[in-house]
Write a protein that holds these residues in place. Structure first.
Motif, PDB file in Angstrom:
ATOM      1  N   LEU A 252       0.699  -5.023   4.569  1.00 32.78           N
ATOM      2  CA  LEU A 252       0.276  -3.625   4.488  1.00 32.78           C
ATOM      3  C   LEU A 252       0.794  -2.858   5.696  1.00 32.78           C
ATOM      4  O   LEU A 252       0.792  -3.379   6.810  1.00 32.78           O
ATOM      5  CB  LEU A 252      -1.253  -3.538   4.462  1.00 32.78           C
ATOM      6  CG  LEU A 252      -1.961  -4.277   3.314  1.00 32.78           C
ATOM      7  CD1 LEU A 252      -3.462  -4.358   3.581  1.00 32.78           C
ATOM      8  CD2 LEU A 252      -1.690  -3.603   1.986  1.00 32.78           C
TER       9      LEU A 252
ATOM     10  N   THR B 171      -3.601   1.225   6.722  1.00 33.42           N
ATOM     11  CA  THR B 171      -4.792   0.410   6.504  1.00 33.42           C
ATOM     12  C   THR B 171      -5.648   0.307   7.767  1.00 33.42           C
ATOM     13  O   THR B 171      -6.864   0.101   7.695  1.00 33.42           O
ATOM     14  CB  THR B 171      -4.402  -0.990   6.000  1.00 33.42           C
ATOM     15  OG1 THR B 171      -5.561  -1.666   5.523  1.00 33.42           O
ATOM     16  CG2 THR B 171      -3.774  -1.815   7.090  1.00 33.42           C
TER      17      THR B 171
ATOM     18  N   PHE C  86      -6.723   0.788   0.993  1.00 35.09           N
ATOM     19  CA  PHE C  86      -6.549  -0.597   1.419  1.00 35.09           C
ATOM     20  C   PHE C  86      -7.201  -0.706   2.791  1.00 35.09           C
ATOM     21  O   PHE C  86      -6.832   0.002   3.723  1.00 35.09           O
ATOM     22  CB  PHE C  86      -5.067  -0.961   1.503  1.00 35.09           C
ATOM     23  CG  PHE C  86      -4.386  -1.066   0.172  1.00 35.09           C
ATOM     24  CD1 PHE C  86      -4.132  -2.304  -0.396  1.00 35.09           C
ATOM     25  CD2 PHE C  86      -4.007   0.079  -0.523  1.00 35.09           C
ATOM     26  CE1 PHE C  86      -3.510  -2.404  -1.628  1.00 35.09           C
ATOM     27  CE2 PHE C  86      -3.379  -0.011  -1.749  1.00 35.09           C
ATOM     28  CZ  PHE C  86      -3.127  -1.254  -2.312  1.00 35.09           C
ATOM     29  N   HIS C  87      -8.163  -1.585   2.920  1.00 38.99           N
ATOM     30  CA  HIS C  87      -9.017  -1.605   4.097  1.00 38.99           C
ATOM     31  C   HIS C  87      -8.606  -2.681   5.102  1.00 38.99           C
ATOM     32  O   HIS C  87      -7.967  -3.681   4.731  1.00 38.99           O
ATOM     33  CB  HIS C  87     -10.463  -1.824   3.671  1.00 38.99           C
ATOM     34  CG  HIS C  87     -11.095  -0.602   3.074  1.00 38.99           C
ATOM     35  ND1 HIS C  87     -12.380  -0.592   2.582  1.00 38.99           N
ATOM     36  CD2 HIS C  87     -10.622   0.666   2.895  1.00 38.99           C
ATOM     37  CE1 HIS C  87     -12.670   0.620   2.136  1.00 38.99           C
ATOM     38  NE2 HIS C  87     -11.615   1.394   2.314  1.00 38.99           N
TER      39      HIS C  87
ATOM     40  N   ASN D   7       0.818  -1.213   0.000  1.00 36.74           N
ATOM     41  CA  ASN D   7       0.000   0.000   0.000  1.00 36.74           C
ATOM     42  C   ASN D   7       0.850   1.261   0.000  1.00 36.74           C
ATOM     43  O   ASN D   7       0.337   2.352  -0.235  1.00 36.74           O
ATOM     44  CB  ASN D   7      -1.011   0.016   1.146  1.00 36.74           C
ATOM     45  CG  ASN D   7      -0.417  -0.229   2.517  1.00 36.74           C
ATOM     46  OD1 ASN D   7       0.627  -0.861   2.663  1.00 36.74           O
ATOM     47  ND2 ASN D   7      -1.094   0.255   3.537  1.00 36.74           N
TER      48      ASN D   7
END
Length: 406
Positions: free
Chosen positions: A185, A189, A197-198, A148
């Motif tokens: 990540l 996040t 980006f979750h 990310n």
């Protein structure tokens, strides 16, 4: 205190000579000397970072020499009893991005959304995963290091980010079914409401969750290098990950943690290591801890952020630093994850479905402050509000009572 299986302890491998540029003229003798350092303090694994554009300089070309060099490094690790996790897309390393020319300049396209780029990356992932799966000491393949970080230079959306990673996880699993397939990540996040980006990507994609704990993200500004918010940050991230997963038994790998300056001065290094690991190693969700990084960065190499130069466990001339000595002592204690139950703090921010509320759990938020206060008295879990009344979920995560922030 009864303990579960022993934790894994390792290091992210940063070569002592030439940094990652050493892949361009690989010296296995230099690698051997570096891995001897790591084995000497009791580490059991390394995470290695082949440089993507040097192995796939064209969408249709994966260089066999690059693949062979990676396998040779893995074989050297085996000489020292070290198992190996391989990251695919570098991608992002220590403030530098390594991207192939075929996604840059006149060929500019997003590696997350362009179909041609995604197909080429899938071919690369398939080739490397099949190759490393031939080595018995490889245990995991991660899609890339903090992919990310490649946003916003590679535009994406939450939907595209999820689809991109899910597709590549499937490629790795098909190519190397005996290995862990993982997604990596950095903590935007978890904390940045607008980040594409979750949190659900962290806990739904791949075979376990990875988190990267860096106290320069604002935590050390709350209470200094050895304050409770700082030394509990790794444990806080592990708990957020465990609370967000629908699977209460999903392990969490603390895949990166380090001692950055000036946030943690040299004199506080050993105590930071011990207090941080005292907090996180009792967490029942924790799979292992991998230190960033193995070796310092030679100051003959220019243009790095100052904190990048001295993050190593060892100096460039192979002397163990205070962090290495303290880590070796802790490994010698043969710690495992705690089996005893602990209370949990209820979190009514649903990070799975409400990523726009991530700031409400970020360092310095009211929820974070409440958790830190409670954590000073002993281990404290985090439980999502919709699972706080689920006896099976609570039992699996060794949660006794549920507290509310109020």
């Amino acid at each position: 205190m009864p303990l579960l299986d022993p934790l894994r302890h390792g290091a992210n491998y940063v070569p002592s000579a030439g940094w990652f540029h050493s892949w361009l003229d690989l010296s296995l003798d230099a690698v051997r000397r570096d891995f001897e350092d790591l084995a000497s303090i009791g580490l059991d694994h390394v995470r290695v970072f082949p440089i993507w554009p040097w192995i796939q300089p064209n969408p249709g070309l994966v260089r066999q020499r690059g693949v062979a060099d990676l396998l040779a490094v893995i074989d050297v690790a085996a000489e020292f009893g070290l198992s190996v996790a391989v990251d695919l897309l570098q991608g992002h390393l220590s403030s530098f991005d390594f991207l192939p020319s075929w996604v840059l300049t006149w060929h500019r396209r997003s590696l997350f959304t362009d179909r041609g780029a995604r197909d080429a990356i899938a071919a690369y992932a398939d080739r490397l995963a099949r190759a490393v799966a031939t080595r018995g000491n490889v245990f995991a393949v991660t899609l890339g290091n903090e992919v990310n970080n490649l946003y916003p230079s590679n535009a994406t959306t939450p939907e595209a980010s999820t689809a991109w990673a899910a597709e590549l996880i499937d490629v790795v699993r098909a190519a190397a079914p005996g290995l862990l397939a993982l997604h990596s990540l950095y903590d935007a996040t978890w904390y940045d409401p607008k980040h594409p980006f979750h949190p659900a990507d962290n806990v739904d994609l791949g075979d376990l969750t990875t988190v990267h704990s860096w106290v320069f993200n604002g935590v050390s500004a709350i209470d200094g290098p050895l304050g409770p918010a700082t030394v509990s940050h790794a444990d806080y991230l592990v708990e957020l990950a465990a609370a967000t997963s629908l699977d209460p038994a999903r392990p969490v790998w603390l895949q990166e943690i380090g001692v950055p300056r000036p946030d943690v001065p040299e004199a506080a290094t050993a105590e930071f290591v011990r207090r941080t690991l005292d907090a996180v190693t009792v967490n029942p969700a924790l799979w292992g801890v991998t230190w960033w990084c193995s070796h310092d960065l030679d100051r003959s190499l220019s243009d790095f952020p100052e904190r990048e130069y001295e993050l190593g466990l060892f100096t460039v001339d192979h002397r163990p630093k205070p962090a290495a000595k303290e880590l070796a002592a802790i490994i010698g204690e043969r710690r495992g994850r705690a089996e005893a139950s602990r209370p949990a703090l209820r979190c009514d921010v649903d990070l799975r479905t409400e990523p726009g509320r991530r700031a409400e759990v970020a360092p310095g938020s009211a929820f974070h402050a409440a958790w830190v206060r409670l954590r000073q008295a002993g281990p404290v879990a985090i439980v999502a509000g919709d699972r706080a009344d689920d006896p099976a979920h609570l039992a699996t995560r060794r949660i006794g009572t549920v507290l509310t922030p109020e």
